[in-house]
Design an enzyme around this catalytic site. Structure first.
Site, PDB file in Angstrom:
ATOM      1  N   ARG A 151       0.784  -1.220   0.000  1.00 40.60           N
ATOM      2  CA  ARG A 151       0.000   0.000   0.000  1.00 40.60           C
ATOM      3  C   ARG A 151       0.826   1.286   0.000  1.00 40.60           C
ATOM      4  O   ARG A 151       0.359   2.335  -0.400  1.00 40.60           O
ATOM      5  CB  ARG A 151      -0.885  -0.021   1.245  1.00 40.60           C
ATOM      6  CG  ARG A 151      -2.265   0.480   0.970  1.00 40.60           C
ATOM      7  CD  ARG A 151      -3.076   0.305   2.209  1.00 40.60           C
ATOM      8  NE  ARG A 151      -4.110   1.319   2.262  1.00 40.60           N
ATOM      9  CZ  ARG A 151      -4.771   1.604   3.358  1.00 40.60           C
ATOM     10  NH1 ARG A 151      -4.477   0.988   4.483  1.00 40.60           N
ATOM     11  NH2 ARG A 151      -5.701   2.517   3.348  1.00 40.60           N
ATOM     12  N   ARG A 204      -3.751  -0.872  -8.839  1.00 38.20           N
ATOM     13  CA  ARG A 204      -5.070  -1.103  -8.242  1.00 38.20           C
ATOM     14  C   ARG A 204      -6.119  -0.151  -8.784  1.00 38.20           C
ATOM     15  O   ARG A 204      -7.269  -0.525  -9.014  1.00 38.20           O
ATOM     16  CB  ARG A 204      -4.993  -0.928  -6.712  1.00 38.20           C
ATOM     17  CG  ARG A 204      -4.589  -2.140  -5.917  1.00 38.20           C
ATOM     18  CD  ARG A 204      -5.732  -3.118  -5.706  1.00 38.20           C
ATOM     19  NE  ARG A 204      -6.963  -2.498  -5.284  1.00 38.20           N
ATOM     20  CZ  ARG A 204      -7.265  -2.091  -4.069  1.00 38.20           C
ATOM     21  NH1 ARG A 204      -6.382  -2.242  -3.111  1.00 38.20           N
ATOM     22  NH2 ARG A 204      -8.420  -1.542  -3.786  1.00 38.20           N
ATOM     23  N   ASP A 263      -6.029 -11.516   0.587  1.00 37.49           N
ATOM     24  CA  ASP A 263      -6.536 -10.984   1.846  1.00 37.49           C
ATOM     25  C   ASP A 263      -7.146 -12.138   2.627  1.00 37.49           C
ATOM     26  O   ASP A 263      -7.566 -13.138   2.028  1.00 37.49           O
ATOM     27  CB  ASP A 263      -7.592  -9.889   1.618  1.00 37.49           C
ATOM     28  CG  ASP A 263      -7.935  -9.187   2.938  1.00 37.49           C
ATOM     29  OD1 ASP A 263      -7.144  -8.348   3.385  1.00 37.49           O
ATOM     30  OD2 ASP A 263      -8.981  -9.519   3.541  1.00 37.49           O
ATOM     31  N   TYR A 270     -14.737 -10.922  12.091  1.00 43.03           N
ATOM     32  CA  TYR A 270     -15.299 -10.103  10.998  1.00 43.03           C
ATOM     33  C   TYR A 270     -16.717 -10.550  10.640  1.00 43.03           C
ATOM     34  O   TYR A 270     -17.594  -9.726  10.363  1.00 43.03           O
ATOM     35  CB  TYR A 270     -14.407 -10.169   9.751  1.00 43.03           C
ATOM     36  CG  TYR A 270     -13.140  -9.352   9.890  1.00 43.03           C
ATOM     37  CD1 TYR A 270     -13.202  -7.960   9.927  1.00 43.03           C
ATOM     38  CD2 TYR A 270     -11.902  -9.951   9.992  1.00 43.03           C
ATOM     39  CE1 TYR A 270     -12.049  -7.199  10.063  1.00 43.03           C
ATOM     40  CE2 TYR A 270     -10.743  -9.195  10.128  1.00 43.03           C
ATOM     41  CZ  TYR A 270     -10.821  -7.821  10.165  1.00 43.03           C
ATOM     42  OH  TYR A 270      -9.688  -7.068  10.310  1.00 43.03           O
TER      43      TYR A 270
END
Ligand code: 1CP
Length: 324
Positions: free
Chosen positions: A6, A15, A51, A126
């Site tokens: 990132r 991206r 991810d 999550y």
């Protein structure tokens, strides 16, 4: 670590505004993004671009990754009926692009490729919270108050995670890392009862792959001995735990290797300060075999690439393992 790419402008360019989970379904983009950090600095391993939510999205869980926030699951999973809708993962048909990317990467890489998965607890958090959470109270409420639902959920996630990791190793991943990022929210007794049996099953099943494994969590100072019992050849030490004390608590070099633990925020300081922090981590490891130098959690997006390059060079020089 999460968000490795990132801080790189070339990552943001590739991206664009594409959804991260969509990006993970394009094998060539996954290869490109995985290689980007290695073109900038001679790190000793590559981590697959993916991810922890990828296998859950692949079995139809309604998850999206919100920019600046993280994984959001709507509606969340809280009842037995919700849990029963989580079907097993079939990697060859559910995540074929990931497997293809791993094979392509192996053909290109000169350093080991790390595959990974979220651990059952962190994935459960999550699913139950419906998104990132500070205190994980709904997750804990379900764990304490609905043990049958908790067990059913953890069983299904254990199977998904094990199958996902084994498929990555079969496709060519040479190291497997299990991220139990949020497990530090638990009391050790609760961890032992409600989490450790499932993590242990994951590590036991993954042993068939015959690759080294890393077990990571944040805020785990009190949990390290229990995490070692859960499994992993190396244990992640987060940046709030002194590396030497953490290693001792984990049993020392005879029991496991350790990975860590530079505070990611130290990379934002002037180099002299960053250098001091890097040297402190190396000093805590005392040059013992079995220390994998790393950050104590994910790299921050505002990190200057030059700082990371200097850290990599310093660690290589100090440990006399400069790659040829
Ligand atoms: O190249 C890389 O960045 C490595 C690939 C990678 C990894 C190892 C990504 C891509 N995610 C992860 C693991 C991951 N994802 C973890 C475990 C590691 C850790 O503790 O940091 C966790 C908890 C997630 C969940 C997640 N995904 C978050 C955290 C949210 C929260 O609860 O605080 C976030 C922000 C994401 C999005 C994400 N995943 C990966 C990237 C590069 C990003 C950033 C967003 C983007 O670029 O769009």
């Amino acid at each position: 670590m999460r968000q490795a790419g990132r801080y790189l402008p070339e990552y943001r360019e590739v991206r664009g505004d594409r959804d991260i989970l969509e990006t993970c379904k394009d094998a060539e983009l996954v290869v490109e993004i995985t290689l980007q950090p290695l073109r900038r600095m001679p790190v000793d391993a590559a981590i697959l671009f993916s991810d922890i939510m990828v296998p859950l999205a692949a079995i139809g869980v309604p998850v999206r990754i919100e920019p600046g926030r993280g994984p959001v699951v709507t509606p969340p999973i809280r009842t037995m009926a919700d849990v029963e809708r989580l079907r097993p993962l079939e990697p060859e048909s559910d995540v074929p692009e990931m497997l293809e990317a791993i094979a392509l990467l192996r053909a290109e890489l000169e350093v080991p490729l790390i595959g990974f998965a979220g651990a059952p607890f962190t994935l459960a958090s999550y699913l139950i919270e419906g998104g990132p959470s500070k205190n994980h109270e709904r997750t804990k409420a379900l764990l304490f108050g609905e043990p049958a639902i908790w067990e059913a959920l953890m069983r299904r996630l254990t199977d998904i995670v094990s199958v996902h990791l084994l498929a990555q190793a079969r496709a060519g991943a040479q190291v497997l890392q299990v991220f139990d990022s949020w497990v530090g929210a638990l009391h050790p007794d609760v961890y032992r009862r409600a989490v450790q049996p499932y993590v242990r099953e994951v590590f036991q099943r993954v042993r068939a792959a015959e690759v080294p494994t890393i077990h990571f969590g944040v805020g785990t100072g009190e949990l390290l001995p229990l995490m070692v019992e859960g499994g992993g050849d190396a244990i992640g030490i987060d940046f709030k735990t002194p590396l030497d004390a953490g290693w001792s608590r984990a049993g020392g070099p005879a029991v496991c290797a350790v990975q860590g633990n530079l505070d990611p925020a130290a990379l934002l300081a002037l180099w002299e300060a960053t250098e001091g922090e890097v040297r402190a981590v190396l000093a805590a490891a005392e040059g013992r075999d079995g220390h994998i130098f790393n950050l104590g959690h994910g790299v921050l997006p505002e990190t200057d690439v030059a700082q990371l390059q200097r850290v990599v060079d310093l660690v290589h020089t100090e440990t006399e393992r400069v790659p040829q």
